[in-house]
Design an enzyme around this catalytic site. Structure first.
Site, PDB file in Angstrom:
ATOM      1  N   ARG A 267       2.956  -4.364  29.983  1.00 19.62           N
ATOM      2  CA  ARG A 267       3.396  -5.018  28.733  1.00 19.62           C
ATOM      3  C   ARG A 267       2.484  -6.207  28.461  1.00 19.62           C
ATOM      4  O   ARG A 267       2.131  -6.493  27.328  1.00 19.62           O
ATOM      5  CB  ARG A 267       4.862  -5.483  28.829  1.00 19.62           C
ATOM      6  CG  ARG A 267       5.260  -6.411  27.681  1.00 19.62           C
ATOM      7  CD  ARG A 267       6.762  -6.530  27.439  1.00 19.62           C
ATOM      8  NE  ARG A 267       7.556  -6.572  28.644  1.00 19.62           N
ATOM      9  CZ  ARG A 267       7.636  -7.621  29.483  1.00 19.62           C
ATOM     10  NH1 ARG A 267       7.002  -8.749  29.224  1.00 19.62           N
ATOM     11  NH2 ARG A 267       8.373  -7.545  30.561  1.00 19.62           N
TER      12      ARG A 267
ATOM     13  N   TYR B  14       4.760  -4.792   0.439  1.00 18.91           N
ATOM     14  CA  TYR B  14       5.229  -3.570   1.088  1.00 18.91           C
ATOM     15  C   TYR B  14       6.746  -3.682   1.258  1.00 18.91           C
ATOM     16  O   TYR B  14       7.240  -4.713   1.728  1.00 18.91           O
ATOM     17  CB  TYR B  14       4.534  -3.428   2.458  1.00 18.91           C
ATOM     18  CG  TYR B  14       5.066  -2.290   3.267  1.00 18.91           C
ATOM     19  CD1 TYR B  14       4.823  -0.976   2.873  1.00 18.91           C
ATOM     20  CD2 TYR B  14       5.825  -2.518   4.404  1.00 18.91           C
ATOM     21  CE1 TYR B  14       5.324   0.084   3.617  1.00 18.91           C
ATOM     22  CE2 TYR B  14       6.325  -1.463   5.153  1.00 18.91           C
ATOM     23  CZ  TYR B  14       6.078  -0.165   4.756  1.00 18.91           C
ATOM     24  OH  TYR B  14       6.576   0.876   5.484  1.00 18.91           O
TER      25      TYR B  14
ATOM     26  N   ASP C  68      -1.723  -9.680   4.907  1.00 19.06           N
ATOM     27  CA  ASP C  68      -1.647  -8.266   5.286  1.00 19.06           C
ATOM     28  C   ASP C  68      -2.858  -7.571   4.665  1.00 19.06           C
ATOM     29  O   ASP C  68      -2.960  -7.447   3.447  1.00 19.06           O
ATOM     30  CB  ASP C  68      -0.322  -7.679   4.769  1.00 19.06           C
ATOM     31  CG  ASP C  68      -0.112  -6.220   5.180  1.00 19.06           C
ATOM     32  OD1 ASP C  68      -1.108  -5.488   5.325  1.00 19.06           O
ATOM     33  OD2 ASP C  68       1.060  -5.820   5.330  1.00 19.06           O
TER      34      ASP C  68
ATOM     35  N   LYS D 111      -2.235   3.131   8.938  1.00 20.30           N
ATOM     36  CA  LYS D 111      -2.908   3.541   7.701  1.00 20.30           C
ATOM     37  C   LYS D 111      -4.409   3.737   7.949  1.00 20.30           C
ATOM     38  O   LYS D 111      -4.773   4.566   8.749  1.00 20.30           O
ATOM     39  CB  LYS D 111      -2.612   2.504   6.607  1.00 20.30           C
ATOM     40  CG  LYS D 111      -1.143   2.029   6.570  1.00 20.30           C
ATOM     41  CD  LYS D 111      -0.156   3.135   6.256  1.00 20.30           C
ATOM     42  CE  LYS D 111       1.302   2.767   6.555  1.00 20.30           C
ATOM     43  NZ  LYS D 111       1.802   1.543   5.946  1.00 20.30           N
TER      44      LYS D 111
HETATM   45  C1  LIG Z   1       2.924   0.639   6.198  1.00 27.03           C
HETATM   46  C2  LIG Z   1       2.751  -0.791   5.921  1.00 27.03           C
HETATM   47  C3  LIG Z   1       3.348  -1.767   6.715  1.00 27.03           C
HETATM   48  C4  LIG Z   1       4.276  -1.425   7.862  1.00 27.03           C
HETATM   49  O1  LIG Z   1       3.599  -0.792   8.898  1.00 27.03           O
HETATM   50  P1  LIG Z   1       4.246   0.310   9.882  1.00 27.03           P
HETATM   51  O2  LIG Z   1       3.114   0.701  10.743  1.00 27.03           O
HETATM   52  O3  LIG Z   1       4.751   1.424   9.007  1.00 27.03           O
HETATM   53  O4  LIG Z   1       5.370  -0.349  10.595  1.00 27.03           O
HETATM   54  C5  LIG Z   1       3.078  -3.098   6.444  1.00 27.03           C
HETATM   55  N1  LIG Z   1       2.280  -3.449   5.413  1.00 27.03           N
HETATM   56  C6  LIG Z   1       1.698  -2.522   4.618  1.00 27.03           C
HETATM   57  C7  LIG Z   1       0.831  -2.969   3.490  1.00 27.03           C
HETATM   58  C8  LIG Z   1       1.912  -1.167   4.836  1.00 27.03           C
HETATM   59  O5  LIG Z   1       1.344  -0.271   4.029  1.00 27.03           O
END
Ligand SMILES: *Cc1c(COP(=O)(O)O)cnc(C)c1O
Length: 377
Positions: free
Chosen positions: A46, A98, A170, A195
């Site tokens: 961890r 998001y 983000d 993504k």
């Molecule tokens: C998908 C997404 C998230 C969340 O991520 P996960 O891997 O699904 O938990 C956060 N911010 C953006 C812009 C996203 O597209």
């Protein structure tokens, strides 16, 4: 070292033990110790895992950071960043976020005494006016999901530093290939590596990068203390994906630009949101802080019936949540990703029943255009 070389070489050095050209997958939970207090620097998985450390080093370099920390999902990464805060602290957050981040803020973190103001960050006065004496963080996403609005990162970074607040960005949509927020004044970058960083729709993963030693120390502490860590296999897959990130992003962006240009003059399209189009109201701002515009496009079809018809008629664009994989996807934000955003807020943002979001893949663009043409006919 230039981006493509960094992606292939930093954290991707041949294995010291065997010379293996690819970083080994250390699928272990613990490490043998020679004697009490005598070990090789690895104690418990961890806390540290060699495969994870290599991926963290790679992503930190790609984001121009000094350190990065990996998590079991993008949401876990966001949650751990929020644990830098304490009860009574206030966050100014972009309102066009998001959906899952909005849900985490409004339904979970707010119960722990963290206050959020949600503002339209296209107008910087909204950010300034939302600042309180307790504001400790400004949190944004650019381009936003799904409306593709742009936050002026340099300007918001200046506001954040003038009040001693952190700027967290983000960077999931742009990826470090097209946008590096830390170079523009942000303190922390967050990714859903599910993504584009993963890029093949085969994993769930998150990662956080920073260029501040004090924040790196606290994030490392939180990663271990909270424990929302990924398995080593996901880290190994991300290392594999990083090697092609620049090639994939170039093709995602070229395909998206061709498709957006074609869609813009199509009579079935009521509005199109893509920052690469000169008609996008913030195109100049996007061009000033991004070196490319990514693969995400939103289109307004006018009604739920039209959205339903088009998403069902598409053959190559698969109807699915998520984005950023090599294959093209289509999504209906109201019913899929943004259901947790209240109706009135959705209406204000333009997230209507007729809005459809395209994640343009890296297939041959003529096949993608033909698919859209038959579905819109
Ligand atoms: C998908 C997404 C998230 C969340 O991520 P996960 O891997 O699904 O938990 C956060 N911010 C953006 C812009 C996203 O597209």
């Amino acid at each position: 070292m230039k981006f493509a070389t960094t992606a292939i070489h930093i954290g991707q050095e041949p294995d010291e033990l065997t010379g293996a050209v690819t970083v080994p997958l250390y699928q272990t939970s613990t490490y043998a110790q020679e004697a009490i207090g005598k070990h090789k620097g690895w104690e418990y998985a961890r806390t540290q895992n060699p495969t994870r450390s290599k991926w963290e080093a790679c992503l930190a370099a790609l984001e121009s950071g000094i350190a990065a920390y990996a998590f079991g999902s993008g949401s876990a990464a966001v949650d751990t960043v929020m644990r830098l805060l304490s009860a009574g602290d206030h966050v100014v957050m972009a309102e066009d976020m998001y959906g899952g981040t909005y849900r985490l803020a409004s339904k979970v973190l707010s119960r722990f005494g963290i206050d959020f103001s949600y503002v339209d960050m296209r107008d910087l006065d909204n950010v300034r006016n939302a600042i309180r004496p307790t504001t400790k963080m400004i949190y944004t996403e650019t381009p936003t999901n799904p409306m593709m609005t742009i936050t002026d990162l340099r300007a918001v970074a200046a506001i954040a530093s003038s009040v001693g607040a952190l700027l967290v960005v983000d960077n999931t949509f742009a990826t470090p290939y097209f946008q590096r927020p830390l170079e523009l004044g942000a303190d922390i970058v967050v990714h859903s590596a599910t993504k584009y960083l993963g890029g093949h729709s085969d994993l769930i993963h998150g990662i956080v990068a920073t260029n501040r030693p004090d924040l790196a120390e606290r994030l490392q502490f939180l990663q271990n203390a909270v424990g929302a860590v990924p398995g080593p296999f996901e880290c190994w897959l991300c290392l594999r994906s990083a090697k092609t990130l620049h090639v994939r992003m170039d093709r995602h962006a070229a395909n998206a630009m061709a498709i957006a240009t074609w869609l813009e003059s199509h009579p079935a399209i009521k509005a199109i949101h893509y920052p690469g189009l000169p008609s996008h109201p913030q195109h100049a701002l996007a061009a000033s802080q991004m070196s490319g515009f990514g693969g995400m496009i939103s289109i307004e079809l006018g009604s739920l019936e039209r959205a339903r018809h088009v998403t069902e008629a598409l053959r190559l664009f698969c109807l699915a949540e998520s984005l950023g994989g090599v294959e093209s996807l289509v999504c209906h934000p109201v019913s899929m990703t943004h259901g947790s955003v209240p109706l009135e807020q959705r209406a204000r943002l333009g997230i209507t029943d007729g809005l459809v979001r395209l994640s343009v893949g890296i297939e041959d663009v003529s096949d993608l255009l033909a698919d859209l043409e038959q579905a819109l006919a």
